[in-house]
Design an enzyme around this catalytic site. Structure first.
Site, PDB file in Angstrom:
ATOM      1  N   ASP A  38    -160.446  40.401 -73.831  1.00 53.23           N
ATOM      2  CA  ASP A  38    -159.741  41.265 -72.884  1.00 53.23           C
ATOM      3  C   ASP A  38    -159.584  42.610 -73.599  1.00 53.23           C
ATOM      4  O   ASP A  38    -158.797  42.738 -74.535  1.00 53.23           O
ATOM      5  CB  ASP A  38    -158.374  40.646 -72.540  1.00 53.23           C
ATOM      6  CG  ASP A  38    -157.603  41.475 -71.507  1.00 53.23           C
ATOM      7  OD1 ASP A  38    -157.890  42.675 -71.380  1.00 53.23           O
ATOM      8  OD2 ASP A  38    -156.708  40.907 -70.849  1.00 53.23           O
ATOM      9  N   LYS A  65    -155.681  49.800 -65.570  1.00 54.85           N
ATOM     10  CA  LYS A  65    -155.013  50.461 -66.692  1.00 54.85           C
ATOM     11  C   LYS A  65    -155.824  51.690 -67.144  1.00 54.85           C
ATOM     12  O   LYS A  65    -156.052  52.568 -66.359  1.00 54.85           O
ATOM     13  CB  LYS A  65    -154.780  49.456 -67.814  1.00 54.85           C
ATOM     14  CG  LYS A  65    -154.266  48.082 -67.328  1.00 54.85           C
ATOM     15  CD  LYS A  65    -152.900  48.143 -66.659  1.00 54.85           C
ATOM     16  CE  LYS A  65    -152.542  46.892 -65.871  1.00 54.85           C
ATOM     17  NZ  LYS A  65    -152.691  45.623 -66.539  1.00 54.85           N
ATOM     18  N   TYR A 104    -151.993  38.374 -71.869  1.00 51.88           N
ATOM     19  CA  TYR A 104    -151.396  38.811 -70.603  1.00 51.88           C
ATOM     20  C   TYR A 104    -150.903  37.554 -69.868  1.00 51.88           C
ATOM     21  O   TYR A 104    -151.682  36.606 -69.659  1.00 51.88           O
ATOM     22  CB  TYR A 104    -152.477  39.542 -69.804  1.00 51.88           C
ATOM     23  CG  TYR A 104    -151.998  40.073 -68.484  1.00 51.88           C
ATOM     24  CD1 TYR A 104    -151.121  41.143 -68.426  1.00 51.88           C
ATOM     25  CD2 TYR A 104    -152.416  39.501 -67.285  1.00 51.88           C
ATOM     26  CE1 TYR A 104    -150.672  41.637 -67.213  1.00 51.88           C
ATOM     27  CE2 TYR A 104    -151.981  39.992 -66.064  1.00 51.88           C
ATOM     28  CZ  TYR A 104    -151.111  41.057 -66.046  1.00 51.88           C
ATOM     29  OH  TYR A 104    -150.674  41.539 -64.845  1.00 51.88           O
ATOM     30  N   ARG A 125    -170.372  41.877 -50.487  1.00 53.22           N
ATOM     31  CA  ARG A 125    -169.778  40.905 -51.419  1.00 53.22           C
ATOM     32  C   ARG A 125    -170.741  40.590 -52.564  1.00 53.22           C
ATOM     33  O   ARG A 125    -170.321  40.292 -53.681  1.00 53.22           O
ATOM     34  CB  ARG A 125    -169.365  39.614 -50.680  1.00 53.22           C
ATOM     35  CG  ARG A 125    -168.855  38.527 -51.628  1.00 53.22           C
ATOM     36  CD  ARG A 125    -168.020  37.462 -50.932  1.00 53.22           C
ATOM     37  NE  ARG A 125    -168.637  36.902 -49.758  1.00 53.22           N
ATOM     38  CZ  ARG A 125    -169.665  36.029 -49.771  1.00 53.22           C
ATOM     39  NH1 ARG A 125    -170.195  35.621 -50.896  1.00 53.22           N
ATOM     40  NH2 ARG A 125    -170.165  35.583 -48.628  1.00 53.22           N
TER      41      ARG A 125
END
Ligand SMILES: *Cc1c(COP(=O)(O)O)cnc(C)c1O
Length: 393
Positions: free
Chosen positions: A183, A208, A111, A58
């Site tokens: 972004d 993407k 988004y 993690r």
């Protein structure tokens, strides 16, 4: 090998390379949750300084680290952070860099979930938000308040394809001591590098273009400075939204062909945009590569290509959109974008169907708007498919 001063394509192939005892050419999947310390002193040193060695996945892992080094180099930032999804990256950024009483200014057509989580949830913790048309720098300027902490930009925006002047935003933010976040999902660092234009933080939905094969959900963040990076890294670790090593392996594999895929995709997209612009059933086409795009000049200035996503409006509105969706055979009716296959969707009946019609239309998403993510198939086949489906309208 040091790849910092080499070309972008070389960096795609060689950045983030790993040195292991077997001489592995590719980055192995270190599928382990935890790492053995040599002795008590080594364990203590790892905890004292995260760079000393790996502790727990993690916190970090060699497969994740290879991808993080690679994206940091491609975006020309200090270091990268690999997250479980693009939204995990968004939440890490909000949580690490905002606090009670902060104000954020953001692109109205960001988004959807980036806005919904802010308006529905961060508002509960006392964060205020202004959503506006960030292509208008003057209105952005007048929205700044004494406690504005962050300007969060998506350019081109989705699915309206509006372009915000990133350099102008970065300059305005610097004058006002505001952190800037971009972004960069639609462009990838191949076409646009917000850090070079003065931004502090860049992130991606790796789902993407970066991964590009529609088989992984993931996110990546890059910070320009160590101080910001440290805040983001510790927040990601506390939220527990790390990427998984197997996921990272697939992204590393996909990333190598980013420029090849993007070149084909945008070459196809430009031809399709021209085909649609001349089609009698189409009202308008929004694609930064078209001279008719209202910000074509700005797109040429800050992007080195126009990308693979096109929006267009059918003259016959909502019903025409549904007919097109029901008749395409090659283009796949699905959300998401940036993969090797052509995807098509109709926001008014799908992604934005729950939004009140007037609000949807005022944010630029009209009834007949169709979004196309252009893949790398043969161009004639994609055009023929659209052509036959448009005849059914
Ligand atoms: C998909 C997307 C996101 C969210 O990413 P996930 O990987 O789906 O969590 C954020 N921004 C943009 C522009 C996107 O297209």
């Amino acid at each position: 090998m040091e790849t910092k001063n080499l070309g972008f394509n070389t960096q795609l192939i060689h950045s983030g390379a790993i040195k292991d005892q077997f001489g592995s050419v590719t980055v192995p999947i270190y599928q382990t949750s935890t790492f053995k310390f040599r002795d008590a002193d080594h364990g203590a040193a790892c905890f004292a300084d995260n760079d000393e060695g790996y502790i727990y996945t993690r916190i970090n892992n060699p497969t994740l680290n290879a991808l993080e080094e690679s994206i940091a180099e491609l975006e020309n930032g200090y270091r990268g952070i690999a997250c479980s999804s693009g939204m995990a990256a968004v939440n890490t950024i909000y949580m690490a860099l905002l606090e009670q009483g902060s104000h954020i200014i953001s692109t109205a057509a960001v988004y959807g979930p980036s806005r919904v989580v802010m308006e529905n949830h961060y508002s509960r913790f006392g964060v205020e938000a202004s959503y506006l048309d960030t292509t208008d720098i003057e209105s952005l300027k007048s929205a700044i308040r004494p406690y504005t902490k962050m300007i969060f930009i998506e350019s081109p925006s989705n699915p309206t394809m509006k372009i915000t002047d990133l350099e102008a935003v970065a300059n305005l933010a610097k004058e006002n001591n505001i952190i800037t976040v971009a972004d960069n999902t639609f462009c990838s660092p191949y076409l646009q590098k917000p850090i070079n234009l003065g931004f502090d933080v860049v992130f991606h939905s790796v789902t993407k273009f970066l991964n590009g094969h529609a088989d992984v959900v993931g996110g990546l963040i890059v910070a320009r400075k160590k101080s910001v990076y440290d805040k983001l890294r510790s927040m990601m670790v506390m939220l527990g939204c790390n990427m998984d090593p197997h996921q990272a392996y697939l992204v590393i594999r996909g990333l190598k062909t980013l420029s090849l895929r993007m070149d084909r995709s945008q070459d196809n997209a430009r031809k399709i945009a021209e085909f649609l612009e001349n089609h009698p059933k189409v009202k308008w086409v929004a694609y930064p590569g078209l001279v008719s795009h209202p910000q074509h000049e700005l797109a040429n200035k800050q992007m080195s290509g126009s990308g693979g996503v096109i929006s267009f409006e059918l003259k016959d509105g909502f019903e025409a959109g549904k007919v097109l969706m029901n008749n395409v055979k090659l283009a796949i009716l699905a959300v998401s974008l940036g993969g090797v296959e052509t995807l098509i969707q109709h926001p008014a009946s799908m992604t934005h169907a729950k939004i009140n019609r007037a609000a949807r239309i005022s944010s630029g998403i009209s009834d007949g708007l169709v979004r196309l993510s252009v893949g790398i198939e043969n161009i004639e086949d994609i055009i023929n498919d659209l052509d036959q489906a448009m005849r059914k309208i």
